[in-house]
Scaffold this motif. Structure first.
Motif, mmCIF file in Angstrom:
data_model
loop_
_atom_site.group_PDB
_atom_site.id
_atom_site.type_symbol
_atom_site.label_atom_id
_atom_site.label_comp_id
_atom_site.label_asym_id
_atom_site.label_seq_id
_atom_site.Cartn_x
_atom_site.Cartn_y
_atom_site.Cartn_z
ATOM 1 N N SER A 133 54.171 39.420 45.125
ATOM 2 C CA SER A 133 53.591 40.763 45.008
ATOM 3 C C SER A 133 54.451 41.785 45.743
ATOM 4 O O SER A 133 54.620 42.920 45.269
ATOM 5 C CB SER A 133 52.177 40.795 45.583
ATOM 6 N N ASP A 165 50.703 42.032 37.965
ATOM 7 C CA ASP A 165 50.524 41.082 39.066
ATOM 8 C C ASP A 165 49.313 40.199 38.756
ATOM 9 O O ASP A 165 48.179 40.624 38.920
ATOM 10 C CB ASP A 165 50.322 41.839 40.379
ATOM 11 N N GLU A 166 49.587 39.002 38.279
ATOM 12 C CA GLU A 166 48.547 38.055 37.867
ATOM 13 C C GLU A 166 47.501 38.717 36.976
ATOM 14 O O GLU A 166 46.313 38.719 37.294
ATOM 15 C CB GLU A 166 47.881 37.445 39.108
HETATM 16 MG MG LIG Z 1 50.291 38.376 45.154
#
Ligand SMILES: [Mg+2]
Ligand SMILES: Nc1ncnc2c1ncn2[C@@H]1O[C@H](COP(=O)(O)OP(=O)(O)OP(=O)(O)O)[C@@H](O)[C@H]1O
Lengths: 371, 222
Positions: B48, B167-168
């Motif tokens: 991240s 991000d995911e």
């Molecule tokens: Mg992360």
């Protein structure tokens, strides 16, 4: 959706908190509005009293804290009459008596022959007799309140007076009271040979400023002339006090309201930390975030201004209904409302700035990590 | 600098807590324009953080990072860069709860000089693209997880970014809904030639990309 609509939507997300903040600020604003309306009313009626009918200016004792405490020797009536340009002079003595359930019944003692100088029109019956005859005329408002009319009697200082007439001046303070002979009021008040004020009428070709200047020059130690409300304000501490009080209350409202707004907006920003991170991630500039939060704060306080103005007006209505109408005639001037909204705006700007600045400076990653 | 590369990172370092935590420890990475790259690695490895560097949400300590020709170490106005070049999609949709689906998609457009009606028109197109034309007035809480993430995709596309950073994006969705979201993203990448950089835990998801980068302890594994 415009940026403006977005700003308007936000303060109402947490309804309870915003409502509490609005009520807090509105109380301050209501006080400002109510006091303003009363002060303006007092000023207007005082001005009317000064300019009473045929009088061009009034004279009071110099260096008194309040017009009501003014005491002038009756001899001055004759002396002032001698001054160049003076056409007529009348002395009046004011007193306040409890009459039935009104503790502030205003009595004015005056020579019945000079009633016209004081703009008194007897609308029913006739004027009272001069001297110590127990006769009185009462104002239209007083007549309605006391439910008395010509021929009835009224008790003043434990003595019965016959009502010989009803008058109307348009001034609430006077219309709520009574006129009787100077001698009678002097006896009631134990103030022989004394009057409160002199009403002066000048010759047609004379100039008010010249005449008042002459009087000030000759009798300035004992007397002061009042030709305008400004003159009055400088000697009447009552009006001064009310003016100072309403400014102090405005200031207090700004401080207390400001703290309330700071608190509300900090809470709101804190709860929306993550959201502010998202706004930064989608490219909002710091300045836009600042404007949004500041805008929300101003929306909050302007709504409070509106609510406060309405509360203030309703408050006055309640006071009037409770009997204040016998000595206060409210004046609803735009000035009062402009001032109330200026205070609301100031509170919004001052209280909103710090939370808005903090929000705008949040580091985006920190904000997005916030749970 | 290679003109083909939309992202060029050299020896990038980033630490937190006054140097106590090293999140990125010398990253070297090049990503071509129009590429679909997935980033995998264990929790806490720095994925991240790396994505946030590319999206200019945070500043690196040392090294160099150039994205779409912008030197992000030197650049002052990062919000303008984000607004122009980047579209973010987070694991949690991060939609604004009191705004409708339509209004949420309009949010990024305030920084563009667009009228309200232009904003609306663009948001309607995007919501049609993600298949939510029938739910414009709904609030985020009235949507399913997959629908929310589709709104987030539409929002990320609002300003026609050259890079989408995700991000995911399927991290909080079931596998079927996740697959649908991934199809959307892949379709976007293929049809619009958008550069797509996606962090994921899931090897199957990562394998959809043109290339997979593995991050471990703040470094890229070869
Ligand atoms: Mg992360
Ligand atoms: N703002 C911050 N302050 C302090 N430490 C941070 C901060 N952001 C990240 N870190 C730390 O840096 C390291 C890398 O974090 P990062 O979020 O990049 O990991 P990640 O690979 O995305 O993990 P995950 O898969 O769990 O999301 C971790 O040790 C994390 O605790």
């Amino acid at each position: 959706m415009s940026f403006f609509s977005l700003i308007i939507k936000n303060p109402f997300r947490n309804k309870t908190r915003s409502a509490l903040a609005i009520v807090g600020i509105a109380i301050g604003i209501a006080t400002i509005v109510a006091l303003g309306i009363i002060t303006d009313g007092l000023k207007a009626s005082t001005e009317e009293t000064l300019k009473a009918g045929g009088a061009d200016f009034s004279i009071a004792e110099s260096n008194v804290s309040d017009l009501f405490f003014s005491k002038i020797d009756e001899e001055y009536i004759a002396r002032i009459k001698e001054v160049d340009g003076v056409n007529d002079v009348v002395g009046i003595l004011m007193a306040i008596q409890r009459v039935e359930d009104n503790p502030y019944f205003v009595l004015i003692g005056i020579d019945p022959a000079k009633l016209s100088i004081s703009n008194i029109k007897v609308t029913e019956g006739q004027a009272f007799a001069a001297g110590d005859a127990k006769e009185v005329i009462i104002g239209k408002v007083a007549s309605e309140k006391l439910n008395k009319t010509v021929g009835d009697t009224i008790t003043l200082n434990r003595e019965e007076y016959e009502i010989t007439g009803i008058f109307q001046t348009g001034d609430l303070q006077q219309d709520g009271g009574a006129f009787l002979s100077l001698e009678n009021v002097q006896a009631i008040e134990n103030k022989n040979d004394t009057v409160t004020m002199l009403y002066v009428k000048i010759d047609n070709n004379a100039d008010v400023e010249e005449v008042t200047a002459k009087i000030e020059e000759e009798y300035g130690n004992d007397l002061t002339t009042i030709a305008s409300l400004e003159d009055l304000a400088s000697i009447d501490q009552g009006l001064q006090t009310i003016d100072t009080a309403s400014w102090a209350i405005s200031l207090l409202a700004i401080v207390i309201g400001g703290i309330g707004v700071i608190n509300t907006m900090i809470m709101s920003v804190y709860e929306r930390t993550r959201e502010i991170g998202v706004l930064k991630a989608v490219g909002w500039k710091d300045r836009r975030i600042l404007s949004m939060i500041l805008g929300e704060s101003i929306v909050l306080t302007l709504v409070a201004g509106l609510v406060g103005a309405i509360m203030g007006i309703l408050g006055i209505q309640v006071l009037l209904a409770l009997g204040m109408d016998s000595f206060i005639a409210p004046v609803y001037s735009a000035d009062v409302f402009i001032r109330a909204f200026a205070v609301a705006l100031t509170v919004g700007l001052l209280g909103g700035f710090y939370p808005a600045y903090r929000a705008s400076r949040l580091p985006p990653t920190e904000a997005l990590r916030y749970e | 600098m290679n003109k083909e590369n939309i992202v060029e990172i050299q020896n990038l370092q980033k630490s937190f807590d006054h140097g106590k935590i090293t999140a990125l420890n010398g990253i070297n990475l090049e990503i071509k324009k129009g590429e679909f790259v997935s980033i995998i690695g264990p929790s806490g490895s720095g994925k991240s953080t790396l994505l946030n560097m590319i999206g200019a949400l945070d500043k690196a300590d040392t090294g160099s990072i150039v994205v779409s020709g912008n030197d992000l170490i030197q650049k002052k106005d990062l919000s303008e860069f984000r607004s122009r070049e980047i579209g973010f999609i987070f694991q949690l949709h991060n939609l604004i709860p009191n705004l409708s689906v339509l209004e949420n998609v309009e949010i990024p457009m305030y920084e563009k000089k667009m009228s309200s009606s232009q904003m609306r028109k663009r948001a309607l197109e995007l919501l049609e693209y993600v298949g939510l034309s029938d739910k414009l007035k709904r609030k985020p809480t009235e949507l399913s997880g997959g629908e929310r993430q589709r709104v987030a995709i539409a929002r990320a596309l609002a300003n026609e970014p050259s890079i989408i950073l995700a991000d995911e994006p399927t991290g909080s969705l079931d596998s079927k809904t996740g697959a649908m979201i991934l199809n959307r993203l892949k379709d976007l990448h293929e049809k619009e030639n958008v550069t797509l950089i996606m962090v994921t835990h899931d090897m199957d998801v990562a394998s959809l990309a043109d290339r997979t980068i593995k991050v471990l302890d703040g470094k890229i594994q070869n």
